[in-house]
Design an enzyme around this catalytic site. Structure first.
Site: not given
Length: 470
Positions: A132, A360, A130, A269, A51, A212, A358, A220, A339
């Site tokens: 977390e 973020r 990654e 990330h 369903d 972390e 990367e 992580e 970062r």
């Protein structure tokens, strides 16, 4: 593994049940379990009915019949059921047309990979995420007409440094200093180790695990990169293991991006790169060792980041993490090693096969099939349109003076704003019929009516501290 291989696995492991799983619109696995006696190779061709009107964001009740088709290559022996069980990730078909269902998130991810091939730009997109998460010892929450609260607790929580624990031994990570002391301060190392063992048991490739930044059990575990659909499948297996392994130990795990006030939230990330004929397309002689293709891909991500926000950071809670002035990737810029930018170019190695971007801003509350597909579509739009990413910013963006910072675009400040951005900028998602107008309209309406509006209707506990005595 093909269908015959799954049947052989069932026989060899003396499996008693088969668990069929698929993804709802917001991003939770749904499942139904059938005894082995009712399962055969025909199911891989004909599917089983269910369903669809009972699945969030799917069919109306007058068109509710759907088919679930297992993917034999996804089979694994489930480590958590009491009875031996093989789990299969499934795709969804319309039983009338026998076409893939356009609102099935996994189907959208599959179509994104097909669109990539059709462009001729590349034949493979690799993603590494990654995700977390927090592990807590207690969580309570409620919302009624006259009350609303949440309470969570962790034996690691710094706020418990003065609690009478008969005895309190004092090893509790300081706020924003959880990255990454050894045990006994890191009290979850053995639990993460068990999670890793279970992940490896079901076929995931794990590279590392650690505590972390936040106090109170932020963790992580890093998985190896893979293709788009496989990475999304792996993320669902990852979440399943994390939550159930924590439960085995009387704990609870959450991928909610900002459960704690005043400490770091959880991001996801996302590392990504394009390949063609087994050769990486991102290494080159441009900025940070990037090719022109990689820079244009960067430009596409930055150009569409505000629209992507509604898919990659899709909860109202996501914007408790994406707050300007804190350690969150809200500034839409790119930089090597940095970062504080929305896009970082890792510089750990000179190996060209490791050259990647990367991104973020995503967080682990997202539906991974949708989030990865949307990022690929934005990057490809940049490559095909030769989008200039602008100047890189090799500065601490959090420390920039206001006169410089005002010229840098930022992520939306709320889910409502992100949905507005997606409404205005979504043509890039429609290419190749990857996302459809119907899907995006459904997504926006669901998020507005079920989340944004519902949140706006309810008094917040902190409003009483601010306004009760007015």
């Amino acid at each position: 593994m093909d269908a015959k291989g799954v049947m052989e696995l069932i026989k060899a492991k003396e499996i008693q049940f088969v668990d069929l799983r698929f993804m709802d619109l917001p991003g939770l696995w749904q499942h139904m379990t059938i005894p082995v006696a009712a399962f055969s190779e025909q199911v891989f061709k004909e599917g089983l009915g269910f369903d669809g009107s009972s699945i969030r964001g799917w069919r109306s009740i007058h068109e509710s019949d759907m088919l679930v088709i297992p993917d034999p290559g996804s089979a694994f022996v489930d480590p958590f059921f009491a009875h031996p069980t093989v789990t299969l990730i499934c795709d969804i078909l319309d039983p009338v047309t026998h076409q893939p269902y356009p609102r099935d998130p996994r189907n959208i991810a599959i179509k994104a990979t097909q669109y990539l091939l059709s462009t001729g730009v590349a034949d493979t997109a690799f993603f590494g995420c990654e995700a977390e998460f927090f592990v807590f010892d207690d969580i309570r929450f409620d919302q009624t007409a006259n009350a609303g609260y949440y309470f969570l607790d962790s034996n690691e929580g710094r706020w418990n440094s003065g609690r009478d624990e008969n005895p309190n031994l004092g090893y509790k990570p300081r706020y924003k200093e959880g990255y990454f002391p050894v045990p006994p301060t890191d009290s979850l190392s053995d639990l993460r180790g068990e999670m890793v063992r279970l992940m490896q048991e079901i076929g995931l490739h794990v590279e590392a695990h650690h505590h972390e930044v936040a106090t109170a059990g932020q963790c992580e575990i890093d998985m190896r990169f893979d293709t788009l659909v496989q990475t999304a499948d792996n993320l669902m297996k990852f979440k399943y293991v994390v939550k159930n392994a924590a439960l085995r130990h009387g704990k609870t795990a959450t991928f909610m991006p900002k459960p704690l006030f005043g400490d770091n939230g959880s991001g996801m990330h996302t590392h990504q790169s394009l390949w063609k004929e087994k050769k990486p397309l991102f290494p080159g002689d441009g900025y940070a060792g990037l090719s022109q293709t990689a820079l244009h891909y960067t430009g596409g991500l930055l150009k569409h980041a505000r629209a992507l926000a509604a898919i990659i950071a899709p909860t109202t809670n996501s914007y408790k993490r994406l707050v300007p002035g804190f350690e969150a990737p809200v500034n839409l810029a790119y930089s090597r090693r940095n970062r504080s930018a929305a896009i970082r170019i890792p510089m750990y190695t000179e190996n060209p096969k490791a050259k990647r971007l990367e991104f973020r801003p995503p967080d682990p509350s997202c539906n991974p099939y949708l989030a990865l597909a949307a990022q690929l579509m934005a990057g490809l739009d940049g490559v095909l349109g030769r989008t200039d990413p602008g100047q890189s910013l090799d500065k601490d963006l959090y420390a920039l003076p206001p006169e410089e910072l005002k010229n840098i675009p930022t992520m939306p400040g709320s889910l409502s704003e992100a949905l507005d951005c997606l409404e205005k900028d979504h043509e890039f998602l429609l290419k190749g019929d990857v996302f459809t107008e119907d899907f995006l309209r459904t997504w926006i309406e669901y998020k507005r009516h079920r989340e944004v509006e519902e949140m706006s209707l309810r008094p917040h506990p902190y409003e009483f501290a601010l306004y009760y005595d007015i």
